[in-house]
Design a protein around this motif. Sequence first.
Motif, short mmCIF file in Angstrom:
data_model
loop_
_atom_site.label_atom_id
_atom_site.label_comp_id
_atom_site.label_asym_id
_atom_site.label_seq_id
_atom_site.Cartn_x
_atom_site.Cartn_y
_atom_site.Cartn_z
N PRO A 1 -1.71 -1.72 -4.97
CA PRO A 1 -2.85 -1.02 -5.21
C PRO A 1 -2.90 0.61 -5.51
CG PRO A 1 -2.47 -1.39 -2.81
CD PRO A 1 -1.30 -2.14 -3.53
N PHE A 2 -3.50 0.83 -6.41
CA PHE A 2 -3.83 2.19 -6.71
C PHE A 2 -4.20 3.13 -5.54
CE2 PHE A 2 -5.93 6.05 -8.32
CZ PHE A 2 -4.76 6.67 -9.20
N ASN A 3 -3.52 4.08 -5.01
CA ASN A 3 -4.14 5.07 -4.08
C ASN A 3 -3.39 6.57 -4.32
OD1 ASN A 3 -1.50 4.79 -2.82
ND2 ASN A 3 -2.07 3.04 -1.85
N ILE A 4 -3.65 7.43 -3.06
CA ILE A 4 -3.19 8.74 -3.35
C ILE A 4 -1.61 8.69 -3.42
CG2 ILE A 4 -3.23 9.24 -0.89
CD1 ILE A 4 -3.96 12.22 -1.82
N GLY A 5 -0.97 7.73 -2.72
CA GLY A 5 0.36 7.36 -2.55
C GLY A 5 1.25 7.53 -3.94
N TRP A 6 0.46 7.26 -5.05
CA TRP A 6 1.14 7.01 -6.34
C TRP A 6 1.59 8.51 -6.68
CZ3 TRP A 6 -0.23 3.60 -10.81
CH2 TRP A 6 -0.32 2.21 -10.59
N ALA B 1 0.90 -1.28 0.06
CA ALA B 1 -0.06 0.02 0.07
C ALA B 1 0.92 1.33 0.11
CB ALA B 1 -0.93 -0.04 1.40
N VAL B 2 2.04 1.09 0.49
CA VAL B 2 2.95 2.51 0.73
C VAL B 2 4.47 2.22 -0.20
CG1 VAL B 2 1.68 3.40 2.70
CG2 VAL B 2 3.79 1.55 3.05
N ILE B 3 4.23 1.11 -0.94
CA ILE B 3 5.70 0.90 -1.70
C ILE B 3 6.35 1.97 -2.46
CG2 ILE B 3 4.60 -0.30 -3.38
CD1 ILE B 3 7.69 -1.45 -1.62
#
Length: 360
Positions: free
Chosen positions: A323-328, A246-248
Amino acid sequence: MAPEVSPSQATNATEPPCRNARMQPTKYDHGWRRVVRNFTPSWFSVTMGTGIVSLLLHNLPYNGTWLYWISVVIFALNVLLFITGSIISILRYTLYPEIFLAMIKHPVQSMFIGTFPMGLATIINMFCLVCVPAWGEWARYFAWGLWIFDAVVSVMTALSLPFILMANGGETHLSSMTAVWLLPIVSCIVAASSGAIVAEVLPNPQHALWTVIISYVLWGIGLPLALMVMVIYLQRLVLHKLPPKAVIVSVFLPLGPLGQGGYGAMKLGQRAQEIFPKTHTLQEASGPTFYTLGFLVALIMWSFGLVWLFFAIASIAHNKKFPFNIGWWGFTFPLGVFATSTCQMGSELPSNFFDILGTV
């Protein structure tokens, strides 16, 4: 050991106790109030990414008129995003003041406060490049005023948030550490490089000198502290392995201080070479010395950035799917500032290698 938390997962920790889980939904769970209540500082990473894209397109070594106008459009979009985010943030902490304290004490969400001054710095840079030539004298001092505000916020962020993390009553485990610790610190480095761009448009050499000196101070505050955090982060990766999927994307964040730090060293060296003789600062050879040392420092930092770029790409390849999230948005700014440093080195050297690599 406490697990790592993604920005989206951390949002719930800052929500006010408006209702019990078993109670019926209230007005705070629908419409614009729901958007305002859940608008965390991490959304300003969108302005960072958008801003660096506009700067890259404007300063691309192999450029064209069409790319210039695309950069202007993205700049205007970035201003709109930043103003919208600022208004929503003001509403959030005005309507729900209890969220602010909860957010400040949160080990993940508080770090994203640094995205606010960094997003503003990208706007200031483009303002100097696009608006100052078009709008004239008042725009120069308006940009200078914005930069002073940005520098103050950056210093407050870089110094206060790490101290709050130290002084917080709860224990912080090494396994819960992520590269987002760099965000409030890097804001000083970004403000320093922005100061070099602002100094270039100031008509008064003395004002430009003050801006350059303060920018060197900001650079000195941010870069050594960022390097220390990177040592801790490397230890965390070795002892506790790669972050969760999730935060990679956060493994790209160390490229930020290295890329922006190198770019800032070169730009500040340029300004010192130009301004020091005009203001009779230090000796006659001081300006060229600052310029040469700035490039040497930038080259070393760029080389060190290659190490973290390899670690980041290898980490992504190892995880394959995430997963796609705002961290991208963590992809965009670090790679962007590393590209700006590469392109700037290409403009300093009589070689096409860095120009081509920076463009790629």
